[in-house]
Design a protein around this motif. Sequence first.
Motif, mmCIF file in Angstrom:
data_model
loop_
_atom_site.group_PDB
_atom_site.id
_atom_site.type_symbol
_atom_site.label_atom_id
_atom_site.label_comp_id
_atom_site.label_asym_id
_atom_site.label_seq_id
_atom_site.Cartn_x
_atom_site.Cartn_y
_atom_site.Cartn_z
ATOM 1 N N ASP A 237 34.188 27.828 49.701
ATOM 2 C CA ASP A 237 33.165 27.325 50.616
ATOM 3 C C ASP A 237 31.845 27.171 49.880
ATOM 4 O OD1 ASP A 237 34.615 27.082 52.980
ATOM 5 O OD2 ASP A 237 34.388 29.213 53.448
ATOM 6 N N LEU A 238 31.273 25.962 49.966
ATOM 7 C CA LEU A 238 29.921 25.764 49.443
ATOM 8 C C LEU A 238 28.947 26.475 50.362
ATOM 9 C CD1 LEU A 238 30.057 21.956 48.570
ATOM 10 C CD2 LEU A 238 29.923 23.843 46.939
ATOM 11 N N GLY A 239 27.945 27.110 49.788
ATOM 12 C CA GLY A 239 26.973 27.807 50.620
ATOM 13 C C GLY A 239 25.934 28.501 49.785
ATOM 14 N N ALA A 240 25.079 29.225 50.450
ATOM 15 C CA ALA A 240 24.008 29.937 49.759
ATOM 16 C C ALA A 240 24.584 31.076 48.930
ATOM 17 C CB ALA A 240 23.009 30.479 50.773
ATOM 18 N N ALA A 241 23.934 31.341 47.803
ATOM 19 C CA ALA A 241 24.372 32.421 46.923
ATOM 20 C C ALA A 241 23.898 33.766 47.457
ATOM 21 C CB ALA A 241 23.822 32.197 45.518
ATOM 22 N N LEU A 242 24.540 34.836 46.972
ATOM 23 C CA LEU A 242 24.071 36.178 47.289
ATOM 24 C C LEU A 242 22.662 36.344 46.726
ATOM 25 C CD1 LEU A 242 27.131 38.484 46.484
ATOM 26 C CD2 LEU A 242 26.255 37.895 48.727
ATOM 27 N N VAL A 243 21.811 36.976 47.481
ATOM 28 C CA VAL A 243 20.438 37.209 47.008
ATOM 29 C C VAL A 243 20.080 38.674 47.197
ATOM 30 C CG1 VAL A 243 19.612 34.866 47.359
ATOM 31 C CG2 VAL A 243 19.561 36.483 49.286
ATOM 32 N N ARG B 125 29.057 24.768 40.978
ATOM 33 C CA ARG B 125 29.051 25.010 42.425
ATOM 34 C C ARG B 125 28.401 26.340 42.778
ATOM 35 N NH1 ARG B 125 30.103 20.073 44.572
ATOM 36 N NH2 ARG B 125 32.020 19.169 43.732
ATOM 37 N N THR B 126 27.829 26.382 43.961
ATOM 38 C CA THR B 126 27.288 27.609 44.541
ATOM 39 C C THR B 126 28.019 27.871 45.856
ATOM 40 O OG1 THR B 126 25.093 27.309 43.560
ATOM 41 C CG2 THR B 126 25.238 28.745 45.488
ATOM 42 N N GLY B 127 28.523 29.068 46.025
ATOM 43 C CA GLY B 127 29.273 29.408 47.230
ATOM 44 C C GLY B 127 30.175 30.581 46.972
ATOM 45 N N GLN B 128 31.262 30.678 47.740
ATOM 46 C CA GLN B 128 32.173 31.805 47.546
ATOM 47 C C GLN B 128 33.626 31.344 47.612
ATOM 48 O OE1 GLN B 128 31.065 34.439 50.840
ATOM 49 N NE2 GLN B 128 32.994 33.968 51.855
ATOM 50 N N LEU B 129 34.445 31.993 46.780
ATOM 51 C CA LEU B 129 35.884 31.742 46.722
ATOM 52 C C LEU B 129 36.598 32.918 47.365
ATOM 53 C CD1 LEU B 129 38.388 30.162 45.535
ATOM 54 C CD2 LEU B 129 38.133 31.632 43.514
ATOM 55 N N TRP B 130 37.476 32.622 48.298
ATOM 56 C CA TRP B 130 38.286 33.650 48.951
ATOM 57 C C TRP B 130 39.733 33.431 48.562
ATOM 58 C CZ3 TRP B 130 42.103 32.961 52.847
ATOM 59 C CH2 TRP B 130 42.579 34.143 53.427
ATOM 60 N N VAL B 131 40.397 34.468 48.089
ATOM 61 C CA VAL B 131 41.798 34.379 47.671
ATOM 62 C C VAL B 131 42.588 35.440 48.413
ATOM 63 C CG1 VAL B 131 43.420 34.481 45.744
ATOM 64 C CG2 VAL B 131 41.108 33.591 45.372
ATOM 65 N N GLU B 132 43.760 35.061 48.912
ATOM 66 C CA GLU B 132 44.635 36.010 49.603
ATOM 67 C C GLU B 132 46.039 35.890 49.048
ATOM 68 O OE1 GLU B 132 45.056 37.411 54.109
ATOM 69 O OE2 GLU B 132 45.983 35.453 53.790
ATOM 70 N N ALA B 133 46.698 37.041 48.870
ATOM 71 C CA ALA B 133 48.079 37.044 48.380
ATOM 72 C C ALA B 133 48.828 38.215 48.987
ATOM 73 C CB ALA B 133 48.102 37.147 46.859
ATOM 74 N N TRP C 222 40.472 38.831 47.896
ATOM 75 C CA TRP C 222 39.362 38.971 46.968
ATOM 76 C C TRP C 222 38.297 37.924 47.298
ATOM 77 C CZ3 TRP C 222 44.473 38.929 45.847
ATOM 78 C CH2 TRP C 222 45.019 40.033 45.179
ATOM 79 N N PHE C 223 37.032 38.244 46.993
ATOM 80 C CA PHE C 223 35.933 37.299 47.132
ATOM 81 C C PHE C 223 35.216 37.194 45.793
ATOM 82 C CE2 PHE C 223 36.563 38.921 51.412
ATOM 83 C CZ PHE C 223 36.482 37.777 52.196
ATOM 84 N N VAL C 224 34.907 35.959 45.396
ATOM 85 C CA VAL C 224 34.125 35.726 44.182
ATOM 86 C C VAL C 224 32.917 34.884 44.582
ATOM 87 C CG1 VAL C 224 34.125 34.901 41.797
ATOM 88 C CG2 VAL C 224 36.262 35.720 42.831
ATOM 89 N N PHE C 225 31.728 35.363 44.257
ATOM 90 C CA PHE C 225 30.492 34.692 44.641
ATOM 91 C C PHE C 225 29.889 33.970 43.430
ATOM 92 C CE2 PHE C 225 31.181 38.301 47.417
ATOM 93 C CZ PHE C 225 30.964 37.766 48.679
ATOM 94 N N PHE C 226 29.463 32.715 43.636
ATOM 95 C CA PHE C 226 28.989 31.875 42.543
ATOM 96 C C PHE C 226 27.564 31.379 42.781
ATOM 97 C CE2 PHE C 226 33.560 31.467 42.901
ATOM 98 C CZ PHE C 226 34.011 31.567 41.592
ATOM 99 N N LEU C 227 26.862 31.151 41.668
ATOM 100 C CA LEU C 227 25.562 30.485 41.677
ATOM 101 C C LEU C 227 25.555 29.467 40.540
ATOM 102 C CD1 LEU C 227 22.578 30.170 42.576
ATOM 103 C CD2 LEU C 227 22.017 31.953 40.893
ATOM 104 N N ASN C 228 25.492 28.185 40.896
ATOM 105 C CA ASN C 228 25.467 27.103 39.905
ATOM 106 C C ASN C 228 26.599 27.220 38.875
ATOM 107 O OD1 ASN C 228 23.110 26.080 41.112
ATOM 108 N ND2 ASN C 228 21.806 27.413 39.849
ATOM 109 N N GLY C 229 27.780 27.527 39.370
ATOM 110 C CA GLY C 229 28.952 27.575 38.501
ATOM 111 C C GLY C 229 29.099 28.849 37.701
ATOM 112 N N GLN C 230 28.265 29.840 37.964
ATOM 113 C CA GLN C 230 28.396 31.129 37.302
ATOM 114 C C GLN C 230 28.692 32.211 38.337
ATOM 115 O OE1 GLN C 230 24.693 31.481 34.973
ATOM 116 N NE2 GLN C 230 25.877 30.960 33.158
ATOM 117 N N ILE C 231 29.350 33.278 37.893
ATOM 118 C CA ILE C 231 29.735 34.347 38.811
ATOM 119 C C ILE C 231 28.582 35.327 39.004
ATOM 120 C CG2 ILE C 231 31.294 36.307 39.170
ATOM 121 C CD1 ILE C 231 33.451 34.749 37.715
ATOM 122 N N VAL C 232 28.273 35.571 40.270
ATOM 123 C CA VAL C 232 27.221 36.531 40.619
ATOM 124 C C VAL C 232 27.824 37.898 40.930
ATOM 125 C CG1 VAL C 232 25.389 37.062 42.269
ATOM 126 C CG2 VAL C 232 25.739 34.706 41.514
#
Length: 401
Positions: A152-158, A22-30, A58-68
């Motif tokens: 959320d699926l979306g464009a990766a950080l560039v 997946r490409t997009g970003q993961l948002w986690v709140e605790a 926290w935010f984690v940004f992904f590109l094709n299943g890898q962490i950017v």
Amino acid sequence: MQGNLNEIDICSILQLISLGQRTGQLWVEAHSSYQSHKLSPEDGIKHRPGGESKPQSWFVFFLNGQIVYCQAGESSLSRIDDYLRHYRVEQRLNKTQLATLESMNSPEYGYIWSLLEQNIITPKVARNIIHGLVHETLFDLLSLHQGSFIFDLGAALVPQLTNLEITVLVTKITKQVQEWKQLYPHIQSPEQLLVLADTTRLNDALLASTVNKLQHWADGKTTLRQLARYLNRDILTVAKAIYPYVQQGWLQLVYSVASGANNQPPNWQQIDQHKGRVVCIEDAIAICEIVESILKPQGYEAISITKPLEALSLVFQLKPDLILCDIAMPELDGYEICSMLRHSTAFRLVPIIMLTGKEGFIDRVRARMVGATDYLTKPFADTELLMLVEKYINIDSAVGI
């Protein structure tokens, strides 16, 4: 994809993103986490009724299943500045350049790229900083037990400077989290501050060069996490290095109790106007409010700690005359807290009254075995609590149910 961490854990979420490429970003709140970070008056210590902990995110940004990239909450860019200190980079962006970062999806990431584009740092240094930030963020996330998430699926950080494979990282950091937990209770959180506790014994036992290094970092202002950044080491390596000194009592780790702008904490050193200081360790806010409403009108200073994992460090700072401690709490129960306190000379004679919703012989026996002074069953009447507090708070010692 969204849900709660009590339904699916962070490790599984990351694996799903990796497998799905997946490409997009993961948002986690605790609202709370295992290591439980910086403590403020409205966080672990509740100074006013209805106070709630500020959520972490926290935010984690992904590109094709890898962490950017990974970002912790609202970026202040201070994390990157800590790493720049290690690389002895003095130059920074000016105010105009910093202002342009505010509109970006990840100001931190934009900050790194701006430093790179202006040749303030090299590509190697930029990659090392990103690796460090990803590592520390995943360490926090893999320590979480509860919270919510949205992917959320979306464009990766560039543009991309580096991509990190999830499985390798998760395997490594999960092992570190497990080892970290073994350092408890001496070391509890990456956000604890280092303080020198016994300079004389340090000088007697260690080389002068080692003592000088410890004195430099143990200034009461530097957190374990900052120290790890300054030294460019992971948090577990730093924690293991200082663990023997903390265990010996030569170094102390404490939580920050710096007050917020609109919420000044009480002056804990001035208690002459009080009959005594009572600390209530209880994860249920409603019970904390009841205890405060009963004791404060009678002239007692009542302070509630709603996070059991932080209780041990805080009671050493608060020096209470009496402790009320709930038995049934998540992550660390009252029996464990009482037992740990009784192993300290400072709390061998401090009255500890156990609070519980259970009533039975076995609970009383267990409480006696860990050194509890007395036992109070919930729900309790005002007079019951006051009688116990008045019974023990003004006597030199009263250990034994």
